[in-house]
Design an enzyme around this catalytic site. Structure first.
Site, PDB file in Angstrom:
ATOM      1  N   SER A 686       0.657  -1.117   0.032  1.00  0.00           N
ATOM      2  CA  SER A 686      -0.005  -0.022  -0.074  1.00  0.00           C
ATOM      3  C   SER A 686       0.804   1.249   0.080  1.00  0.00           C
ATOM      4  O   SER A 686       0.216   2.317  -0.098  1.00  0.00           O
ATOM      5  CB  SER A 686      -0.992   0.097   1.037  1.00  0.00           C
ATOM      6  OG  SER A 686      -0.154   0.104   2.699  1.00  0.00           O
ATOM      7  N   LYS A 729      -6.591   3.309   8.781  1.00  0.00           N
ATOM      8  CA  LYS A 729      -5.680   4.507   8.239  1.00  0.00           C
ATOM      9  C   LYS A 729      -6.151   5.760   8.268  1.00  0.00           C
ATOM     10  O   LYS A 729      -5.393   6.770   8.665  1.00  0.00           O
ATOM     11  CB  LYS A 729      -5.290   4.100   6.712  1.00  0.00           C
ATOM     12  CG  LYS A 729      -4.421   2.913   6.739  1.00  0.00           C
ATOM     13  CD  LYS A 729      -4.269   2.295   5.306  1.00  0.00           C
ATOM     14  CE  LYS A 729      -3.302   1.051   5.197  1.00  0.00           C
ATOM     15  NZ  LYS A 729      -3.095   0.870   3.616  1.00  0.00           N
TER      16      LYS A 729
END
Length: 807
Positions: A686, A729
């Protein structure tokens, strides 16, 4: 056989009553004389011809018997030895001579003197006499062999006599008879009658010894050498069995408990079979202990007892709301479960798995579920468990074997339908002893757990009514087959607003109660709690927040205690904790505001990472140096992250002219990519667009925007692929004050899971390609170099217009 009285004589001798012994003629017997009358009779006999008449008294407890309390038949004896002892008693050794019957008794000078009549018999020899003597001799020899108290050689030598009277007296004196039986034998004057009676007594005593020997043999086969004490108990049992008498014992109680336990048919049969084996075992044997423990465990686990379940949805919702703030999805699932329970008569137990970072309330939520449903709650920590026997138990062949923890917890719960929490299911491991996660497959499978088989009990046990709740921080360490059996519910970290509410509703009150403070002594303002959240804790849960609140409470408690008197304590001003005075209690701030220390920099991009403890901000740095086209990565990056860096570099090289770079720029330059906090391992795809943005910023010398964070996987063509852990996140970005985030467009479906307060505060850019990322992430647009005339290769990727999604 004929006997005839040959003569009878009358004698006058001192008489001594004796206790607990019958003295026969021809026998040497020692005893101690202590009574004054007996001592005088003994002294009188010693002064005369050393003859004395010894007769047994009826009751041994009478110290001074009257003549009518003494048997009329006794033995005339010679005094062989006498010894005066220091205590005044006299020890004598006498030898029986002949029987005597009392005619009359007179008392002289403190002792008895008796006139006696003795009888002499003449026995005619013949085959019948020899046969009787031979029979008695043979029976006595058999008796001596069976008896353990007589010396074989001595006894056999003693009975080798032809006189039937002497033979009868010798045998009678050595038989284990009662006083009454011996006295009866002594009173038979006729030698033939006496010998016949001895033969009958021998038959009876031999039969007794044979029975006793049978009993001893039966007991001895099951008895260890050290179990002498147990012998008597076992002997009594065997005697009771020989007599045909029943004995009510603990076995009846066990049998009754088994009947009332509500076991399954197979379990009941096995319990009865084990009880039957236990009844035939010595109680002190090791095998008996094993069987008894097994029966105790069979009876201890709940077979039919169930807790009455509370199915009131209003009550359950009230309990869940009072115990936890937020967690709406989980509360909704619990209420759905209760609704099904009201509609279905016999529903199967549910199996949930709470996955989330530490401190978000997974374990306490399980306790609230038990409270709201009225069920018992048990918790089994699986952290560090590496033995399959911890789940299924050990087989009974092993010393110290026990059931597995599943059944041990069921015993602790005492009901068939508890809330059973399997804590830290992701922390299990395996070794040569087996894989406990594989053993849990049966426990957590609704199609199998109604017949769960524990190795120790070795009978099927129904776990289908149990409400299983597993907890984990991560799922990648849980085997896929085990994940498939559970309904996974994810608990992400809390927002700052949620933490503030949790602290106000639960944490502050809990810590003040634990430190003995009340509302008149301490008050936490919202600003003070907000300061703790922002500058003293960085976590997904609230565990550290509670710890810091506890630190403040303890410092205030110390001030209260230091006030010497109750009056002085009441005068203490109320302590108010605000954002301004938190450092006075906890010292300098542990974390600084992210925005206050960041400004736009060349070669530095802000990424978002997922960890086991929640989301995290991850700065990625890139720098360019003169070199030969080498790329370096540092910061303890994993293989996947290094491959993402390679993919990002390949994308930049393929877009060199579009990015305003020479096509061969990489030949004279080295690029170093570094992710700070180098001691912490990092991995995952990511960070792809973050690394690509940092490289582009370093090569184009255009600063990256510090207020923008990003996450997404990059391909060689510059496409941005979706990622996981989006909620964690975004919460991490929101926690540090970053309100603009670049996300893959394919993650748009995950946005409804983000708390509404977070979505409203953030500007989210949904992108499909790296070109869109650079438009948002860099301070200004990149000026592309013109393509050479006639270029056959078009390296450009169509860049769609940037699309902003503001929620």
């Amino acid at each position: 056989m004929l006997t005839s009285k040959e003569k009878s004589e009358t004698k006058r001798l001192p008489m001594m009553p004796i206790r607990d012994v019958v003295i026969f003629p021809h026998m040497m017997t020692p005893f101690v004389v202590g009574r004054e009358s007996s001592v005088r009779a003994l002294e009188q006999a010693l002064l005369a011809d050393k003859k004395i008449f010894l007769a047994t008294q009826h009751d041994a407890s009478v110290d001074e018997p009257r003549p009518d309390e003494i048997y009329s038949v006794g033995t005339i004896a010679n005094i062989v030895q006498s010894l005066k002892l220091p205590d005044g008693n006299i020890k004598v050794l006498v030898e029986g001579v002949e029987r005597g019957k009392i005619v009359s008794v007179s008392e002289e000078e403190g002792f008895f003197r008796a006139i006696l009549r003795t009888y002499g018999f003449k026995v005619e020899a013949g085959p019948q006499l020899e046969s009787l003597i031979s029979r008695v001799t043979g029976l006595f020899e058999q008796y001596v062999k069976l008896s353990q108290n007589l010396n074989y050689e001595t006894m056999i030598a003693a009975v080798r006599v032809d006189d039937p009277g002497k033979l009868a007296d010798t045998v009678g004196a050595n038989l284990q008879l009662t006083i009454d039986e011996k006295q009866e034998l002594l009173e038979i004057f006729d030698p033939i009658d006496r010998l016949t009676r001895v033969a009958d007594m021998l038959d009876i005593e031999i039969e007794k010894l044979n029975v006793d020997r049978t009993i001893q043999g039966r007991v001895k086969r099951q008895m260890e050498k050290a179990q002498k004490e147990y012998y008597l108990n076992e002997k009594i049992k065997a005697i009771q069995k020989e007599l045909g008498r029943g004995e009510k014992s603990e076995f009846d109680e066990l049998r009754k408990k088994i009947e009332n336990a509500g076991m399954t048919k197979d379990a009941k049969e096995k319990a009865m079979q084990e009880l039957k084996r236990l009844e035939n075992m010595p109680p002190m044997s090791a095998e008996s202990t094993v069987s008894r423990n097994y029966l105790d465990w069979l009876l201890a686990v709940p077979w039919k007892r169930k807790t009455r379940e509370i199915r009131d949805l209003v009550h359950a919702e009230k309990v869940l709301e009072s115990d936890h703030y937020g967690l709406e999805k989980i509360k909704e699932r619990i209420l759905e479960f209760l609704a099904v329970r009201r509609l279905v008569k016999n529903p199967r137990g549910s199996i949930l798995c709470f996955v989330g970072p530490p401190g978000v309330g997974k374990t306490s939520l399980g306790m609230s579920i038990a409270k709201s449903t009225g069920r018992k709650f048990v918790r089994l920590s699986l952290g560090g468990v590496r033995d399959e026997a911890e789940i299924r138990g050990h087989r009974r062949t092993y010393i110290g074997a026990l059931p597995g923890q599943i059944l041990q917890m069921m015993r602790k719960a005492g009901t068939r339908n508890p809330v059973f929490m399997l804590d830290e299911i992701d922390k299990m491991s395996m070794d040569f002893r087996g894989d406990p996660s594989a053993a849990l497959l049966e426990v957590l499978d609704p199609e199998q757990n109604f017949m769960f088989m524990d190795h120790y009990l070795d009978v099927e046990y129904d776990l289908s009514q149990v409400f299983f709740i597993a907890t984990a921080n991560v799922l990648h360490t849980v085997p896929p087959a085990l994940q498939d059996r559970m309904e996974v519910i994810r608990l992400s970290g809390y927002t700052e607003l949620e933490k503030l509410e949790i602290a106000k509703r639960f944490l502050v009150r809990k810590q003040m109660d634990q430190t003995g403070l009340d509302r008149d002594q301490l008050d936490f303002a919202d600003g003070g709690i907000q300061s703790l959240i922002q500058f003293y804790t960085r976590e997904a849960g609230v565990r550290n927040l509670e710890r810091e609140i506890g630190n403040i409470c303890r410092k205030v408690a110390r001030k209260v205690v230091n006030a010497r008197s109750e009056k002085a304590r009441k005068k203490l001003p109320k302590v108010a904790v605000s954002g301004a005075n938190v450092p006075e209690f906890l010292g300098p701030q542990k974390f600084r505001d992210f925005k206050s220390e960041k400004h736009n920099e060349i070669g530095a991009a802000i990424g978002l990472a997922w960890t086991e403890v929640g989301g995290q901000i991850l700065t990625t740095e890139a720098t360019v140096m003169e070199g030969r086209g080498k790329m370096m990565t540092t910061g303890k990056l994993g293989d996947v992250m290094q491959e993402s860096a390679q993919a990002a570099m390949s994308y930049v090289r393929s877009r060199a002219q579009t990015l305003g770079l020479a096509r061969d720029f990489y030949r004279q330059l080295d690029i170093h990519i570094h992710v700070p906090e180098g001691a912490i391992p990092k991995d995952g795809p990511s960070a792809g667009i973050t690394i690509a943005t940092a490289i582009c910023s370093a090569l184009t010398q255009i600063p990256a925007r510090a207020e923008v964070a990003m996450t997404g996987e990059i391909t060689l063509r510059g496409k941005v692929l979706p990622i996981g852990g989006l909620k964690e996140k975004l919460l991490a970005a929101h926690r540090v004050g970053i309100n603009e985030v670049i996300l893959p467009r394919d993650n748009e479906k995950d946005l409804p899971d983000i708390p509404e307060t977070v979505r409203n505060d953030m500007k989210l850019h949904l992108v499909d390609s790296m070109d869109e990322v650079l438009k948002v992430a860099l301070e200004k647009e990149i000026n592309a170099l013109p393509l050479p005339a006639g270029s056959a290769v078009d390296l450009a990727v169509t860049m769609p217009a940037d699309e902003e999604v503001r929620h």
